[in-house]
Write an enzyme that holds these catalytic residues in place. Structure first.
Site, short mmCIF file in Angstrom:
data_model
loop_
_atom_site.label_atom_id
_atom_site.label_comp_id
_atom_site.label_asym_id
_atom_site.label_seq_id
_atom_site.Cartn_x
_atom_site.Cartn_y
_atom_site.Cartn_z
N GLU A 111 -5.47 15.66 6.69
CA GLU A 111 -4.00 15.65 6.87
C GLU A 111 -3.49 14.26 6.54
O GLU A 111 -4.17 13.27 6.81
CB GLU A 111 -3.64 15.90 8.35
CG GLU A 111 -4.06 17.24 8.88
CD GLU A 111 -3.96 17.28 10.42
OE1 GLU A 111 -3.45 16.34 11.03
OE2 GLU A 111 -4.40 18.29 10.98
N LYS A 113 -1.79 10.87 7.26
CA LYS A 113 -1.57 10.14 8.50
C LYS A 113 -0.12 9.66 8.48
O LYS A 113 0.23 8.72 7.75
CB LYS A 113 -2.54 8.96 8.62
CG LYS A 113 -2.44 8.26 9.97
CD LYS A 113 -3.56 7.26 10.13
CE LYS A 113 -3.59 6.65 11.51
NZ LYS A 113 -2.36 6.02 11.94
N ASP A 115 3.30 7.93 9.42
CA ASP A 115 3.51 6.60 9.99
C ASP A 115 4.74 6.61 10.89
O ASP A 115 5.84 6.27 10.48
CB ASP A 115 3.66 5.58 8.86
CG ASP A 115 3.38 4.18 9.34
OD1 ASP A 115 2.94 4.02 10.49
OD2 ASP A 115 3.62 3.24 8.56
N TYR A 223 0.29 17.65 14.92
CA TYR A 223 -1.07 17.57 14.39
C TYR A 223 -2.11 18.04 15.41
O TYR A 223 -3.30 17.85 15.21
CB TYR A 223 -1.40 16.16 13.90
CG TYR A 223 -1.09 15.04 14.86
CD1 TYR A 223 -1.78 14.91 16.06
CD2 TYR A 223 -0.10 14.11 14.55
CE1 TYR A 223 -1.49 13.89 16.94
CE2 TYR A 223 0.20 13.07 15.41
CZ TYR A 223 -0.50 12.97 16.61
OH TYR A 223 -0.20 11.95 17.47
N LYS A 313 -7.57 4.50 6.25
CA LYS A 313 -6.31 3.81 6.01
C LYS A 313 -6.18 3.44 4.54
O LYS A 313 -7.16 3.10 3.88
CB LYS A 313 -6.24 2.53 6.87
CG LYS A 313 -6.36 2.77 8.36
CD LYS A 313 -5.18 3.50 8.96
CE LYS A 313 -3.97 2.63 9.12
NZ LYS A 313 -3.99 1.79 10.32
N CYS A 405 4.17 -35.22 14.55
CA CYS A 405 4.54 -33.89 15.04
C CYS A 405 6.03 -33.62 14.77
O CYS A 405 6.87 -34.44 15.15
CB CYS A 405 4.26 -33.81 16.54
SG CYS A 405 4.91 -32.32 17.31
N CYS A 408 7.79 -33.57 18.47
CA CYS A 408 7.92 -34.71 19.38
C CYS A 408 7.68 -36.06 18.69
O CYS A 408 7.87 -37.10 19.31
CB CYS A 408 7.00 -34.56 20.58
SG CYS A 408 5.27 -34.90 20.19
N CYS A 423 -1.08 -32.02 17.44
CA CYS A 423 -0.15 -33.04 17.88
C CYS A 423 -0.80 -33.75 19.06
O CYS A 423 -1.36 -33.11 19.95
CB CYS A 423 1.14 -32.36 18.32
SG CYS A 423 2.12 -33.38 19.43
N CYS A 429 5.11 -33.24 24.70
CA CYS A 429 5.55 -32.47 23.53
C CYS A 429 6.14 -31.13 23.98
O CYS A 429 5.46 -30.32 24.61
CB CYS A 429 4.39 -32.23 22.57
SG CYS A 429 4.84 -31.21 21.16
S1 IVH Z 1 -4.80 13.14 15.28
C1 IVH Z 1 -7.31 13.19 18.92
N1 IVH Z 1 -3.47 13.45 13.04
O1 IVH Z 1 -2.23 8.19 14.30
C2 IVH Z 1 -6.67 12.78 17.67
N2 IVH Z 1 -2.97 11.55 14.36
O2 IVH Z 1 -4.13 6.09 14.80
C3 IVH Z 1 -5.28 12.41 17.82
N3 IVH Z 1 -1.20 10.14 13.45
O3 IVH Z 1 -1.89 8.28 17.79
C4 IVH Z 1 -4.59 12.00 16.60
N4 IVH Z 1 -0.78 11.37 11.67
O4 IVH Z 1 0.15 8.91 16.38
C5 IVH Z 1 -3.66 12.69 14.11
N5 IVH Z 1 -2.35 13.90 11.07
C6 IVH Z 1 -2.54 13.13 12.14
C7 IVH Z 1 -1.79 11.97 12.35
C8 IVH Z 1 -2.04 11.19 13.48
C9 IVH Z 1 -0.45 10.29 12.35
C10 IVH Z 1 -1.11 9.02 14.41
C11 IVH Z 1 -1.05 9.44 15.86
C12 IVH Z 1 -2.21 8.76 16.52
C13 IVH Z 1 -2.49 7.65 15.56
C14 IVH Z 1 -3.92 7.17 15.65
#
Ligand code: IVH
Length: 666
Positions: A111, A113, A115, A223, A313, A405, A408, A423, A429
């Site tokens: 999925e 992630k 933000d 999610y 990430k 510095c 001071c 410093c 200071c």
């Molecule tokens: S699963 C037990 N799925 O990422 C697992 N988290 O870094 C719970 N987040 O706190 C998280 N997209 O706020 C999951 N597709 C996704 C996500 C996701 C964003 C965030 C979520 C979590 C954080 C962890």
């Protein structure tokens, strides 16, 4: 009328679902508005009709007064991060090993992630009940008033057989377009721009007034689930995701089923990297989850994250800009840190004009000069980092550490063998004052029990205390008027200042915050010199004779006491009544025998005056003859009449061995 009312509610909710969840509007704005008006008119005339799932109930009438705490019945977890394909694969290799399987045989679900920020939305018998932030995972804050305004959050689940209880877990975020619009408006009205969509979403959710959230186009995508009491049985995570979509929630775009093989993970990443730019929301990575719930349960959790899911990430996106200047900031400990001033650039949703450079070694390593073109990286809301020089600037200028510095004016010096320049302004200071005061008052040193870091910060920021000597000029009113304080707490603070005044030389020396002189160093110096003037006037050579004091420490001590401002501050402290007993620099023991009278008799293995000094260090008076008032007699070999008298008077007696042991234990 009842029927018509419910028809209106159902129609608007359906249209909202089509528009906000399915991105597929089926009615014109005009028609929608007309029906909404009809609904509002009906509710105004017949408030008894209003149902909780009515779209009019999304925005509450009044702002909330404070955030209530909500305990999550199932904890909200976080995710382990992976920053490369190798790390991602090895995460699943480990999981597979634990399950006695091969990574390639694991069914994964990927999925985006999202933000934003995590929330848990609780439904009771299909109706929205409350929504809470993640908080520390166990307890979050009630943000129902804002979450209800999000049109992609159903007020009523789309099912005839709703579960008795359901926590829907997901991410609240601000789509890119909504973020751009918000910042355009902020610019027009002259208010502050948001740093990135995540901060904008978080800032919106933290508003007390739901009208604000209602205007800001937030979205919610689930999610997973937390607490669940219902009849539907699930065997996989993807079934849960499908179930949530059926209940009326948005689906995370670009979810895929894949295996845990290296090649499958590699291919998925390429697909997602491409998809990222086309998505309407910011994503900062990909979440891979083992799909089978039985395997999730078998693996369980470690610390705060599951062993069945990992977030890969995306790397920070590089951007090129120009280094315009370098300023030097003086930190709380006196370290000067170079700060790069950049030609402003837009990166990761933010305009960046500063970057830290950490220290001069890093500047050397980068070969950096003012005027150069540089590449910067920014990950999330972390301060950007200069990665490399891309092109040398015309007429580039070297970056030099200032000799004085900037706060001071004291000399700046580099400690041998360390990257940091400091410093040397010490207690005088201003940049270091708050840290000095905190150090001075801390438990290890002056032990001013009621003067904690928070209070120091407040008193320092409002200018009440500028140096450690100002602690002793505090008046009750200075504290009582601060937020969260009152007359009682003010008195507690003043009492604890008073109580701390009788101290020990070693604590006082340690409290001064002389660079490199911590608890042990201060103790060694106090033991050796035994009184304050001797320490303050000690030469480098004299200090070098102290066990465990090296040349750097010795130099720092001499430097500290040669500064007239430091001496003046210490003089003020002593004038305020801070005292210690000279010659007792080596006293580590508490004065547990204070008020007692002891008598020594017989032949002792330690010299008599040494034994006497030991007793006095513990606070006892040592007398020459035994009386009824004697607290204890220490009897050495061949003790005579004094021992007999002690026996006759029933005074407590200790042999030398017992005495030495008791002393050592103190
Ligand atoms: S699963 C037990 N799925 O990422 C697992 N988290 O870094 C719970 N987040 O706190 C998280 N997209 O706020 C999951 N597709 C996704 C996500 C996701 C964003 C965030 C979520 C979590 C954080 C962890």
């Amino acid at each position: 009328m009842y029927k018509r009312y419910h028809e209106l509610v159902a129609n608007i909710n359906r249209w909202d679902h089509e528009y906000y969840v399915l991105d597929n509007p089926t009615v014109s704005d005009a028609q929608y508005d007309q029906v909404f008006h009809e609904l509002l008119a009906m509710e105004a005339e017949h408030p008894e009709l209003i149902t909780p799932e009515s779209p009019s109930q999304r925005v509450g009438a009044k702002p909330i007064e404070e955030f209530q705490k909500i305990e999550h019945s199932v904890k909200m977890l976080s995710l382990a991060n992976a920053f490369s394909l190798e790390e991602t694969y090895s995460f699943f290799e480990k999981a597979a090993k634990e399950l006695d399987r091969s990574p390639a045989s694991l069914a994964l679900f990927s999925e985006p992630k999202l933000d934003g920020l995590a929330v848990s939305i609780h439904y009771e018998h299909g109706l929205f009940s409350y929504a809470a932030t993640r908080g520390d995972g166990a307890v979050g804050e009630d943000v129902s008033h804002n979450i209800k305004t999000i049109k992609s959050v159903p007020l009523k689940l789309a099912t005839d057989q709703p579960p008795a209880k359901l926590d829907v877990r997901g991410e609240v975020f601000m789509p890119k377009a909504a973020f751009a619009k918000l910042n355009r408006l902020a610019e027009k009205s002259g208010s502050k721009r948001f740093v990135n969509p995540r901060n904008a979403a978080a800032g919106t959710i933290r508003q007390m007034n739901p009208v604000c959230a209602a205007e800001r186009d937030l979205q919610f995508i689930p999610y997973g689930i937390g607490e669940y009491r219902g009849d539907t049985e699930f065997t996989t995570h993807s079934e849960i995701i499908a179930y949530l979509a059926a209940l009326g929630f948005r689906k995370n775009p670009h979810c895929y089923a894949l295996s845990g093989s290296f090649d499958a993970l590699a291919a998925n990443y390429l697909v997602m990297e491409q998809a990222r730019a086309t998505l309407p929301m910011e994503i900062d990575g990909i979440v891979y989850k083992i799909d089978e719930l039985a395997l999730q349960i078998a693996l369980g959790f470690i610390a705060r994250s599951p062993k069945w899911a990992v977030a890969r990430k995306f790397p920070a996106q590089p951007v090129v800009t120009q280094l315009l200047a370098v300023d030097f900031q003086v930190g709380r400990t006196g370290v000067l840190t170079p700060v790069a001033r950049l030609s402003p650039v837009f990166v990761g949703g933010v305009t960046v004009s500063n970057a830290t450079l950490h220290n001069m070694d890093e500047i050397d390593r980068l070969g950096l000069c003012i005027g150069d073109s540089i590449e910067i990286h920014r990950a999330g809301d972390v301060i950007p980092k200069i990665v490399k020089v891309v092109a040398q600037g015309d007429g580039r200028k070297p970056i030099l550490m200032p000799e004085h510095c900037p706060i001071c004016g004291a000399a700046v010096a580099r400690t041998v063998g360390q990257a940091a320049f400091r410093c040397t302004g010490g207690l005088g200071c201003a940049a270091q004052a708050a840290e000095h005061i905190r150090h001075y008052a801390s438990r290890k040193f002056m032990n001013i029990t009621h003067l904690g870091s928070k209070l120091i910060e407040l008193l320092y920021n409002n200018g009440t205390i500028k140096t450690i000597a100002d602690i002793y000029t505090l008046k009750p009113g200075d504290i009582a008027e601060l937020e969260g304080q009152g007359e009682k707490s003010a008195q507690n603070v003043l009492d604890s200042i008073e109580a701390s005044k009788a101290t020990k030389l070693e604590f006082f020396i340690g409290a001064l915050g002389i660079p490199e002189i911590g608890e042990e160093g201060a103790k060694a110096i106090a033991r050796h010199f035994k009184n304050y003037p001797a320490i303050a006037d000690a030469t480098l050579d004299e200090l070098m004779l102290v066990p465990d004091i090296g040349p750097v420490m010795a130099k720092n001590v001499v430097g500290f006491f040669s500064d007239a401002r430091n001496r003046a501050i210490i003089a003020a402290i002593i004038a305020a009544g801070v005292t210690w007993q000279d010659g007792q620099g080596d006293v580590a023991q508490e004065q547990i025998l204070a008020g007692q009278t002891w008598v020594l008799t017989g032949t002792l293995s330690v010299p008599r005056n040494e034994a006497k000094a030991m007793l006095e260090r513990l606070g006892a008076k040592v007398a020459g003859s035994v009386s009824k008032k004697t607290s204890c007699v220490v009897a050495g070999r061949d003790a005579g009449s004094k021992l007999e008298k002690a026996v006759a008077l029933g005074v407590k007696i200790m042999d030398e061995e017992a005495f030495l042991q008791a002393y050592a234990e103190n």
